[in-house]
Scaffold this active site. Structure first.
Site, PDB file in Angstrom:
ATOM      1  N   SER A  55      12.651  -5.494  14.598  1.00  0.00           N
ATOM      2  CA  SER A  55      13.011  -5.266  16.184  1.00  0.00           C
ATOM      3  C   SER A  55      12.739  -6.660  16.897  1.00  0.00           C
ATOM      4  O   SER A  55      13.747  -6.732  17.879  1.00  0.00           O
ATOM      5  CB  SER A  55      12.206  -4.082  16.566  1.00  0.00           C
ATOM      6  N   TRP A  76      35.865  -9.015   8.462  1.00  0.00           N
ATOM      7  CA  TRP A  76      34.645  -9.126   9.284  1.00  0.00           C
ATOM      8  C   TRP A  76      34.238  -7.917  10.258  1.00  0.00           C
ATOM      9  O   TRP A  76      33.105  -7.559  10.228  1.00  0.00           O
ATOM     10  CB  TRP A  76      35.156 -10.252  10.444  1.00  0.00           C
ATOM     11  N   PHE A  77      35.443  -6.992  10.479  1.00  0.00           N
ATOM     12  CA  PHE A  77      35.262  -5.953  11.207  1.00  0.00           C
ATOM     13  C   PHE A  77      34.423  -4.795  10.697  1.00  0.00           C
ATOM     14  O   PHE A  77      34.049  -3.799  11.158  1.00  0.00           O
ATOM     15  CB  PHE A  77      36.314  -5.512  12.086  1.00  0.00           C
ATOM     16  N   ARG A  78      34.344  -5.091   9.265  1.00  0.00           N
ATOM     17  CA  ARG A  78      33.529  -3.960   8.533  1.00  0.00           C
ATOM     18  C   ARG A  78      32.006  -3.885   9.069  1.00  0.00           C
ATOM     19  O   ARG A  78      31.259  -2.968   8.701  1.00  0.00           O
ATOM     20  CB  ARG A  78      33.617  -4.024   6.986  1.00  0.00           C
ATOM     21  N   ARG A  80      29.653  -3.270  11.395  1.00  0.00           N
ATOM     22  CA  ARG A  80      30.018  -2.258  12.960  1.00  0.00           C
ATOM     23  C   ARG A  80      28.720  -2.561  13.837  1.00  0.00           C
ATOM     24  O   ARG A  80      28.460  -1.570  14.542  1.00  0.00           O
ATOM     25  CB  ARG A  80      30.232  -1.066  12.396  1.00  0.00           C
ATOM     26  N   GLY A  89      47.805  -7.016  20.463  1.00  0.00           N
ATOM     27  CA  GLY A  89      49.190  -7.048  20.061  1.00  0.00           C
ATOM     28  C   GLY A  89      49.976  -6.283  20.605  1.00  0.00           C
ATOM     29  O   GLY A  89      51.376  -6.066  20.907  1.00  0.00           O
ATOM     30  N   ARG A 154      55.088  -5.567  16.216  1.00  0.00           N
ATOM     31  CA  ARG A 154      53.953  -6.305  15.408  1.00  0.00           C
ATOM     32  C   ARG A 154      53.861  -6.120  14.048  1.00  0.00           C
ATOM     33  O   ARG A 154      53.373  -6.521  13.103  1.00  0.00           O
ATOM     34  CB  ARG A 154      52.523  -6.280  16.115  1.00  0.00           C
ATOM     35  N   HIS A 172      19.001  -9.844  14.508  1.00  0.00           N
ATOM     36  CA  HIS A 172      18.821  -8.952  13.101  1.00  0.00           C
ATOM     37  C   HIS A 172      19.990  -8.670  12.487  1.00  0.00           C
ATOM     38  O   HIS A 172      20.159  -9.033  11.193  1.00  0.00           O
ATOM     39  CB  HIS A 172      17.950  -7.928  13.538  1.00  0.00           C
ATOM     40  N   ARG A 181      28.035 -12.664   3.946  1.00  0.00           N
ATOM     41  CA  ARG A 181      29.157 -13.652   4.000  1.00  0.00           C
ATOM     42  C   ARG A 181      29.191 -14.953   3.501  1.00  0.00           C
ATOM     43  O   ARG A 181      29.794 -15.784   3.396  1.00  0.00           O
ATOM     44  CB  ARG A 181      29.863 -13.418   5.534  1.00  0.00           C
TER      45      ARG A 181
END
Length: 265
Positions: A55, A76-78, A80, A89, A154, A172, A181
């Site tokens: 924390s 990347w957006f996995r 969350r 778009g 798109r 964190h 990554r």
């Protein structure tokens, strides 16, 4: 601070809230300046990291502006655990900017989601990709000219189209992102973005990053079976001698011994 990534992408550090001191301050629940030395602050941050007291690291927040190919962004957006806002778009006409790799990797034989080595005929493969890009963007423009909504037009664009987004994440969870990554098994393209981000994080929170490298990035977790095998190859005395030779002492030495030999230490 900005780093160029891939052929047309970038990672730009927009702002940072907090520092190594913010982590120490939260851990001590103290608002006084200069209450401890830098060495003591570093030791506390190291203790927090190795004992997974997470924390205090959430008191530091990074915000990035990123330009990356869509297929990288979908990976990347996995993650969350961030606040994110991507170019729309539906609202904007997307630019004709595509990622064009310098080399083409082969499908890995043992890992279905990985690559290895290089495919020959690089020029021919790049020509195929270029043809797809040009045809897809012509189709996109034709649909727009015929009055098709941007949100539908798109659909014809390929995944190597560049997009942009803002990414705000506490330290964190950012360390968790980097641990995954920066790993060798992560896709090469996203690793390049992770490396650029890691440089910026290290520059702003050097003590926290050093603890992250020591206890997370370059560390490994052993299973019960693996520990049993290790105990069969070592004695507590031999392990202590090896740890001491690496300048481990005091509580760090005791903790290390207890990890492998909890009863004997």
């Amino acid at each position: 601070m900005e780093r160029k990534v891939l052929d047309k992408g970038f990672v730009r550090l927009v702002e940072v809230m907090g520092s190594d001191h913010s982590i120490v301050q939260a851990a001590r629940v103290s608002y006084g300046e200069g209450t401890k030395t830098v060495r003591e602050d570093g030791a506390l941050i190291d203790y927090l990291m190795r004992h997974r007291h997470t924390s205090p690291f959430e008191m530091v927040v990074f915000k990035f502006h990123v330009k990356a190919p869509i297929f990288v962004v979908r990976q990347w957006f996995r993650h969350r655990t961030a606040s994110v806002n991507e170019i729309s778009g539906r609202y904007s006409i997307l630019k004709e900017e595509f990622y064009e790799p310098a080399t083409w990797r082969k499908q890995a034989k043992r890992n279905k989601q990985a690559s290895e080595g290089e495919v020959e005929e690089k020029e021919a493969l790049s020509a195929i990709l270029k043809g797809v890009e040009e045809e897809a963007y012509r189709a996109y423009q034709a649909l727009l000219e015929k009055g098709v909504a941007r949100e539908m037009a798109r659909m014809v664009l390929p995944l190597n189209l560049y997009t942009e987004f803002y990414w705000k994440q506490d330290l964190h969870n950012l360390f968790h992102f980097l641990a995954l990554r920066l790993a060798p098994e992560a896709q090469w393209e996203i690793r390049q973005y992770a490396k650029a981000m890691a440089e910026m994080v290290k520059a702003h929170v050097p003590m926290a990053y050093a603890a992250f490298e020591e206890h997370v990035l370059h560390a490994r977790v052993l299973s019960r079976t693996e520990l049993l095998a290790l105990r069969g190859l070592l004695t507590p005395e031999a392990y202590e001698k090896a740890l001491t030779a690496l300048d481990l002492s005091g509580s760090r030495l005791k903790e290390a011994l207890e990890k492998v030999f909890p009863e004997e230490a």
